[in-house]
Motif scaffolding. Structure first.
Motif, PDB file in Angstrom:
ATOM      1  N   ARG B 226      23.905  33.091-113.125  1.00 55.73           N
ATOM      2  CA  ARG B 226      22.503  32.880-112.797  1.00 55.73           C
ATOM      3  C   ARG B 226      22.066  33.848-111.698  1.00 55.73           C
ATOM      4  O   ARG B 226      20.992  34.425-111.762  1.00 55.73           O
ATOM      5  N   GLY B 229      21.190  37.163-112.933  1.00 59.32           N
ATOM      6  CA  GLY B 229      20.073  37.242-113.860  1.00 59.32           C
ATOM      7  C   GLY B 229      20.384  36.897-115.305  1.00 59.32           C
ATOM      8  O   GLY B 229      19.581  37.180-116.191  1.00 59.32           O
ATOM      9  N   VAL B 230      21.531  36.274-115.573  1.00 60.27           N
ATOM     10  CA  VAL B 230      21.808  35.842-116.944  1.00 60.27           C
ATOM     11  C   VAL B 230      20.990  34.581-117.229  1.00 60.27           C
ATOM     12  O   VAL B 230      20.983  33.659-116.418  1.00 60.27           O
ATOM     13  N   PRO B 231      20.271  34.541-118.357  1.00 64.28           N
ATOM     14  CA  PRO B 231      19.505  33.337-118.677  1.00 64.28           C
ATOM     15  C   PRO B 231      20.432  32.215-119.142  1.00 64.28           C
ATOM     16  O   PRO B 231      20.660  32.016-120.333  1.00 64.28           O
TER      17      PRO B 231
END
Lengths: 333, 344
Positions: B226, B229-231
């Motif tokens: 997270r 920036g990983v969804p």
């Protein structure tokens, strides 16, 4: 709304910016655009590193009498310092001195309530970490944000994977990712045997360095390092310090947060000491010896000012004052 | 930079065999070969084309689900409703066409939409509540199981779909989901091709795409992913939906293969999928595993299932065999994980 959720949202936004950049980057590479080795890369449309790093010594961030209060609680006040390209600004302070409030302001996670926050000569109010990132201010937190079981190269690009090909055949540009990881780590002086090994197999110091190299690659001009040596042994700390020096050599501005003057002094160019939310001063290296730094950390300055105060009221000849002065001198040695 | 081009001299040259031995699916592959050889030698029919088509068919429907469940498990979640989903989707098509005269293709699509909805709800509940997926999907499992039996009985007055073959245009979906291809003596069910396709696509996604990178990351360290920036939420919800989608595919394969479906179809299969995924090298804790390994796991299940019958043993031995395989696989995987995580 908890803090965690806020981080989530901003984290997503940061990722999106970086991802868009990575895609564009990969496309340029695919189009056969020659890539000059010194060509700066930037995930930031505003063009942080694409405007190239400013010449050494140029102030990137300047803060003047900056402060932060949460309602009645004053977490930080009257802090003044600067971060220059190619220099390391050390922020020293004990637990609860306001170090984390200070870096959260720089990182855009909190907004300052007093003073001026100037980036590249322009006053700014950062409203979230993405704003900071867009200005090339990247923060490496203590937990490093790596996934232990994944290979180093997958971790390096995680969340910003460069892709090639057209959907549905769109895929990661693995060759580019592996080569770049190796190249970037090498530029930081980390010579990995194998970028395919899980990042969990690296030592704590090496992992820290991968996180630093990642921030640098994705366009950081200013690196904020949150206690990078706190959890490390003596030898590992030395490794990290060497990479901090390396980042400085590359022309980045570094904010190094620590409570250890022995770690700060060898790499620092400027020292800002915090105590109970207040700045105890912002010193260039030339005006400070390691002993000064240590004694200030240990409360020497307070001791000294106490001695002077007593001197005024009781006279220099007083036994108490003489004893105190001797103590202060002794600490400085 | 020359250092990038040449192999590092500090790395001993590793033969391709040794390198392959480090892959998570290699244990399952070796076990599958051993079981094939064992039954091929000890029974007469196992290695014949007729015998092979039987165990390949069993493996295929289990295998499609095992691959989906493996991806989900690498992403750090479980789906206990995966088994009953195969019955639910078939029943939806059966009831809508035989009872309400809906066009068969519309019914197939309605069934897919419902499956994806259930997957979405599973994912959303897990993400929004932070509850373990084990509990959330146990809930949806029982809800679906109840709907399957009670709903079918209420709507058509019996617990199995009948008269599918009389439905207009039955031949069209039957050709896609239920036909048989003859290659010499080998009567290959089309479900085997679906299995191979699903395993290949899943492996490609996992190892070559950005989404695959995210799947490993959200299962390995959700908070860290997270931060970069990983969804995380979308990746997990997508995995739940993909699992439900595969449940639909298997539901269609079962329905059009036999032209009927029972209200209890798929119940208790969910653990078989999990066993296959673990035997295929997936860690129960997420972040590590292989899609093709799960396909091998399903092959082991299919071969043992049929081989025990050909050998004339009590078929209950299958359970004991599966349990033993699971334990061995878990121990092996734990050892692999410890080795991968340990600091040098």
């Amino acid at each position: 709304m908890t803090g965690e959720e806020r981080v989530t949202a901003t984290g997503k936004r940061i990722g999106r910016v970086a991802r868009e950049y990575a895609t564009q980057q990969a496309r340029e590479a695919a189009n056969g655009k020659p890539e000059a080795p010194a060509a700066p890369r930037s995930p930031v449309p505003a063009g942080a590193r694409s405007a190239a790093l400013p010449p050494r010594g140029t102030p990137i961030i300047e803060v003047e009498d900056i402060g932060k209060s949460y309602g009645r609680v004053i977490a930080l006040r009257e802090v003044t310092t600067s971060v220059k390209a190619g220099e390391v600004t050390c922020v020293l302070g004990d637990n609860g001195a306001g170090k984390s409030t200070f870096i959260k302001i720089l990182a855009g996670a909190h907004q300052h309530t007093e003073g001026r926050f100037v980036v590249d000569g322009e006053e700014r109010h950062l409203s979230n970490p993405r704003d900071a990132l867009a200005l090339g201010i990247a923060t490496v937190y203590q937990d490093l944000a790596v996934v232990p079981l994944m290979p180093v190269w997958r971790n390096f690009f995680l969340g910003s994977e460069p892709v090639k090909g057209i959907w549905p055949a769109r895929r990661m540009d693995i060759e580019f990712m592996k080569q770049t990881t190796r190249k970037e780590l090498l530029a930081m002086g980390i010579d990995l045997r194998d970028v395919d090994q899980p990042i969990g197999t690296l030592s704590g110091g090496e992992r820290q360095c991968v996180a630093i190299a990642r921030a640098v690659y994705f366009g950081a001009r200013v690196l904020i390092l949150d206690e990078p040596t706190a959890a490390l042994g003596v030898k590992q700390s030395g490794v990290v310090l060497r990479y901090i020096a390396k980042a400085r050599e590359r022309g980045l501005g570094v904010v190094f947060i620590t409570h250890n003057p022995h770690h700060a002094y060898p790499v620092g160019d400027r020292f800002m000491l915090l105590r109970r939310g207040r700045s105890m001063g912002d010193f260039p290296k030339s005006g400070l010896s390691l002993a000064d730094l240590t004694s200030m950390m240990a409360g020497g300055a307070e001791l000294e000012s106490l001695a002077h105060e007593l001197e005024r009221s009781m006279g220099a000849s007083s036994d108490v004052v003489e004893e105190l002065m001797a103590d202060v001198e002794g600490e400085k040695r | 930079m020359t250092a990038t081009a040449v192999a590092d001299e500090r790395l001993a040259r590793v033969s391709p065999v040794n390198r392959a031995l480090k892959r998570p699916e290699v244990g399952a592959l070796i076990a599958a070969l051993a079981i094939f050889v064992f039954f091929a030698v000890t029974t007469d029919t196992f290695a014949t084309p007729a015998g092979a088509s039987t165990w390949l068919q069993t493996s295929s429907t289990i295998g499609i689900m095992a691959v989906a469940v493996a991806l989900l498990m690498i992403g750090g979640e479980f789906d206990l409703s995966a088994g009953v989903m195969t019955g639910f989707t078939g029943l939806v098509v059966g009831v809508l066409t035989t009872q309400y005269g809906l066009n068969i293709w519309v019914a197939v699509l309605v069934s897919l939409a419902l499956a994806l909805c259930v997957g979405f709800v599973n994912g959303l509940l897990v993400i929004k509540t932070g509850l373990p997926s084990f509990i959330v999907t146990l809930g949806t499992f029982f809800v679906l199981q109840g709907i399957d039996v009670a709903g079918t009985k209420t709507l058509i007055g019996q617990v199995a779909i009948q008269g599918m073959k009389k439905v207009p245009y039955y031949d069209q979906p039957h050709a896609i989901f239920g036909s048989t291809i003859s290659i010499g003596d080998l009567a290959l069910r089309v479900s085997v091709l679906w299995w191979i396709a699903v395993a290949a696509v899943a492996t490609w996604i996992l190892l070559r795409t950005r989404v695959g990178n995210w799947i490993f990351a959200v299962g390995g360290a959700a908070h860290s992913s997270r931060q970069v920036g990983v969804p995380v939420g979308n990746t997990k919800i997508g995995l739940f939906m993909a699992t439900a989608g595969c449940g639909w595919l298997v539901g269609m394969l079962l329905l059009f293969n036999t032209s009927t479906v029972q209200a209890g179809t798929g119940v208790s299969q969910e653990f078989i999928y999990i066993i296959c995924a673990v035997v295929g090298g997936c860690l129960m804790t997420g972040g590590y595993g292989s899609a093709i390994g799960a396909a091998f796991g399903a092959l082991i299940y299919g071969m043992a299932n049929q081989g025990i019958v050909y050998a004339g043993w009590d078929s209950n031995w299958l359970k004991a065999f599966l349990g033993a395989m699971l334990l061995i696989a878990v121990l092996l995987n734990e050892w692999v994980r410890k080795r991968a995580e340990e600091t040098r």
